[in-house]
Design a protein around this motif. Structure first.
Motif, mmCIF file in Angstrom:
data_model
loop_
_atom_site.group_PDB
_atom_site.id
_atom_site.type_symbol
_atom_site.label_atom_id
_atom_site.label_comp_id
_atom_site.label_asym_id
_atom_site.label_seq_id
_atom_site.Cartn_x
_atom_site.Cartn_y
_atom_site.Cartn_z
ATOM 1 N N VAL A 46 45.595 18.400 -23.150
ATOM 2 C CA VAL A 46 45.192 19.873 -23.408
ATOM 3 C C VAL A 46 45.578 20.640 -21.838
ATOM 4 O O VAL A 46 45.735 21.752 -21.446
ATOM 5 C CB VAL A 46 43.885 19.757 -23.510
ATOM 6 C CG1 VAL A 46 43.762 21.103 -23.604
ATOM 7 C CG2 VAL A 46 43.614 19.457 -24.931
ATOM 8 N N VAL A 47 44.949 19.235 -21.167
ATOM 9 C CA VAL A 47 44.438 20.273 -19.460
ATOM 10 C C VAL A 47 45.917 18.813 -18.658
ATOM 11 O O VAL A 47 45.417 17.462 -18.783
ATOM 12 C CB VAL A 47 43.857 19.676 -18.772
ATOM 13 C CG1 VAL A 47 43.553 20.581 -16.885
ATOM 14 C CG2 VAL A 47 42.666 20.672 -19.644
ATOM 15 N N VAL A 82 33.315 13.417 -8.762
ATOM 16 C CA VAL A 82 34.375 12.690 -9.095
ATOM 17 C C VAL A 82 34.537 13.107 -10.800
ATOM 18 O O VAL A 82 35.765 12.556 -11.524
ATOM 19 C CB VAL A 82 33.110 11.149 -9.387
ATOM 20 C CG1 VAL A 82 32.415 9.955 -8.092
ATOM 21 C CG2 VAL A 82 31.813 11.616 -10.435
ATOM 22 N N THR A 83 34.245 14.493 -11.472
ATOM 23 C CA THR A 83 34.377 14.889 -12.536
ATOM 24 C C THR A 83 36.026 14.474 -12.850
ATOM 25 O O THR A 83 36.814 14.014 -13.761
ATOM 26 C CB THR A 83 33.900 15.967 -12.640
ATOM 27 O OG1 THR A 83 33.369 15.756 -12.736
ATOM 28 C CG2 THR A 83 34.322 16.618 -13.992
ATOM 29 N N GLU A 89 40.800 26.908 -25.975
ATOM 30 C CA GLU A 89 40.372 27.328 -24.977
ATOM 31 C C GLU A 89 39.147 26.764 -24.116
ATOM 32 O O GLU A 89 38.802 26.181 -22.998
ATOM 33 C CB GLU A 89 40.055 28.635 -24.692
ATOM 34 C CG GLU A 89 41.829 29.919 -24.820
ATOM 35 C CD GLU A 89 41.461 30.903 -24.791
ATOM 36 O OE1 GLU A 89 42.262 31.426 -24.741
ATOM 37 O OE2 GLU A 89 40.421 31.245 -25.568
ATOM 38 N N VAL A 90 38.037 26.558 -24.810
ATOM 39 C CA VAL A 90 36.980 25.510 -24.698
ATOM 40 C C VAL A 90 37.114 24.381 -23.958
ATOM 41 O O VAL A 90 36.418 23.731 -23.138
ATOM 42 C CB VAL A 90 35.754 26.103 -25.808
ATOM 43 C CG1 VAL A 90 33.965 25.267 -25.189
ATOM 44 C CG2 VAL A 90 35.366 26.968 -26.136
ATOM 45 N N VAL A 91 37.661 23.643 -25.008
ATOM 46 C CA VAL A 91 38.258 21.946 -24.121
ATOM 47 C C VAL A 91 38.507 22.264 -23.142
ATOM 48 O O VAL A 91 37.898 21.479 -22.165
ATOM 49 C CB VAL A 91 39.177 21.709 -26.226
ATOM 50 C CG1 VAL A 91 39.818 20.245 -25.118
ATOM 51 C CG2 VAL A 91 37.996 21.376 -26.813
ATOM 52 N N ARG A 112 37.986 20.636 -17.304
ATOM 53 C CA ARG A 112 37.896 21.016 -15.877
ATOM 54 C C ARG A 112 36.733 20.811 -15.000
ATOM 55 O O ARG A 112 36.700 21.459 -13.903
ATOM 56 C CB ARG A 112 38.529 22.920 -15.819
ATOM 57 C CG ARG A 112 40.050 22.983 -16.464
ATOM 58 C CD ARG A 112 40.765 24.070 -16.126
ATOM 59 N NE ARG A 112 41.892 24.495 -16.081
ATOM 60 C CZ ARG A 112 42.333 25.087 -16.805
ATOM 61 N NH1 ARG A 112 42.092 26.248 -17.651
ATOM 62 N NH2 ARG A 112 44.380 25.288 -16.992
ATOM 63 N N GLY A 113 35.765 20.901 -15.807
ATOM 64 C CA GLY A 113 34.762 20.648 -15.007
ATOM 65 C C GLY A 113 33.591 21.750 -15.151
ATOM 66 O O GLY A 113 32.434 21.335 -14.437
ATOM 67 N N ARG A 114 34.000 22.863 -15.886
ATOM 68 C CA ARG A 114 32.800 23.866 -15.906
ATOM 69 C C ARG A 114 32.099 23.851 -17.017
ATOM 70 O O ARG A 114 31.993 22.925 -18.430
ATOM 71 C CB ARG A 114 33.601 25.164 -16.244
ATOM 72 C CG ARG A 114 34.527 25.518 -15.233
ATOM 73 C CD ARG A 114 35.697 26.099 -15.367
ATOM 74 N NE ARG A 114 36.330 27.003 -14.682
ATOM 75 C CZ ARG A 114 37.712 26.892 -14.465
ATOM 76 N NH1 ARG A 114 37.987 25.716 -14.590
ATOM 77 N NH2 ARG A 114 38.388 27.438 -13.674
ATOM 78 N N THR A 115 30.850 24.160 -16.695
ATOM 79 C CA THR A 115 29.070 24.550 -17.483
ATOM 80 C C THR A 115 29.556 24.928 -18.530
ATOM 81 O O THR A 115 30.136 26.141 -18.492
ATOM 82 C CB THR A 115 28.012 24.503 -16.927
ATOM 83 O OG1 THR A 115 28.440 26.058 -15.771
ATOM 84 C CG2 THR A 115 28.002 24.098 -15.477
#
Length: 221
Positions: free
Chosen positions: A216-217, A132-133, A163-165, A170-173
């Protein structure tokens, strides 16, 4: 340190199953169970567990009400709440996260993800069921006709912070962000902390929502 957990669900079998999964871990203990929202609120306020697992549909007060009461923006000393439910509905996810939840899990997510979510919440992080993210966060986005909203923060983000945001959205850890950007895990954590301070946000979920809301995305992940 032992993580103290409250389980709130109107089904005894579900509560029992969650307890078995969690108490099989050496660092987690279940301190209380509640079969309805009113009892959950009372127990959470008296016991102040490290993490509360709350179902959406409960008698007395539903999971969204409980979440807002324990972790909402107006709560002076909020508790960490994870919503655990069978209902994969965007309005529930959106309502839970807007209400202050630091996690949203489907009951079929599996034991490993449940344990990971509890540990993440206790550490001040957040976790949402992967299914669902990104779908949810895209729904939070501003219209495509509103470009250029990125970076409208009280204190501007650096290029690296942006870049971190973007990766968080995008759902990355944290580990995946570190690998993607070729930086250390401790550096990622430092950036996340700085981003939260600059944007006035409390966790990774709110960072991701902010990223989608401010453009941002915007493209596919």
């Amino acid at each position: 340190m032992t993580i103290r957990v409250l389980i709130a669900d109107d089904q005894a079998m579900v509560r029992g199953g969650l307890r078995l999964i969690l108490e099989d871990q050496p660092d987690i203990t279940v301190v209380a169970e509640a079969a309805d929202g009113v009892t959950a609120l009372d127990l959470a306020r008296r016991l102040r567990p490290d993490v509360s697992l709350v179902d959406i549909r409960m008698p007395g007060a539903d999971g969204l009400e409980v979440t807002r009461a324990l972790a909402g923006p107006g709560v002076a000393d909020p508790l960490r709440v994870i919503v655990v439910t069978t209902f994969d509905l965007d309005e529930y996810v959106y309502g839970a996260l807007r209400g202050g939840a630091v996690g949203f899990l489907l009951k079929d997510a599996g034991p490993a993800l449940l344990v990971e979510a509890v540990r993440a919440a206790h550490a001040g992080d957040a976790l949402i069921s992967p299914s669902v993210t990104v779908r949810l966060l895209r729904r939070m986005a501003v219209p495509a006709s509103s470009p250029g909203n990125a970076g409208r923060a009280a204190k501007p983000l650096t290029d690296r912070e942006t870049e971190v945001v973007r990766e968080i959205a995008r759902g990355r850890t944290n580990l995946e962000v570190a690998a993607e950007l070729f930086i250390s895990l401790s550096t990622v954590k430092s950036h996340v902390s700085g981003i939260q301070t600059k944007l006035g946000l409390r966790n990774r979920v709110e960072i991701a929502a902010w990223a989608w809301e401010h453009g941002v995305v915007t493209g596919p992940t």
